[in-house]
Design an enzyme around this catalytic site. Sequence first.
Site: not given
Ligand code: GAR
Length: 193
Positions: A20-21, A112, A114, A179
Amino acid sequence: MVQSIGTKKIKCAVLISGTGSNLKSLIQFSKKKNSPISIELIISDNFKSKGLQLGKIYKISNKVFNFKKKIVAEKKMIYEMKNKKIKLICLAGFMKILSKEFIKNFKGKILNIHPSLLPKYKGLNTHQRAILNKEKYSGCTVHFVNSKLDSGKIILQKKVRISNSDTAKSLAKKILSQEHKLYPKAIRKILNL
Ligand code: GAR
């Protein structure tokens, strides 16, 4: 289309599966004085998502739905979204694929993030694949969600250089910090702000 009317904030739901960052960066964005959004709902498919703690800290309602029964889970999600008058859904590390029917309910309102420069490296293990292919750059993409995986219209991308010493882990970390900046920018962009 998502429209921002006057000073009213756009009500958002954020869907997560893990850390969840990105959720955290979106919450921080929503707390800024001139932010166009308010986060009203956090949804996860996983009780163990660390990100759910953020809901408690920031007093945002959170729900967990079991995607083993996907149709039921999505019905409950639609109910929650309508109940809270959600106008924008942000997938932030949400690792389940939403059905066509669900997407139809929120056409043009689901985003989304990615961790690759789409259309390259859709799906999983993006960093490992980019390194194995000796790419010089990877990055991240915010896009609209349509019924095909990681294929909706691109809103914004950020390039990140891959160095010779990068591992999937170090690259993931570099991209993740980008991101956190890209998602809020992409939201402003779709709202024409
Ligand atoms: C992030 O890098 C996001 O882009 C990726 O999962 C991570 C979640 O990090 N998403 C995918 O791969 C979707 N296909 P977070 O939970 O720390 O935000």
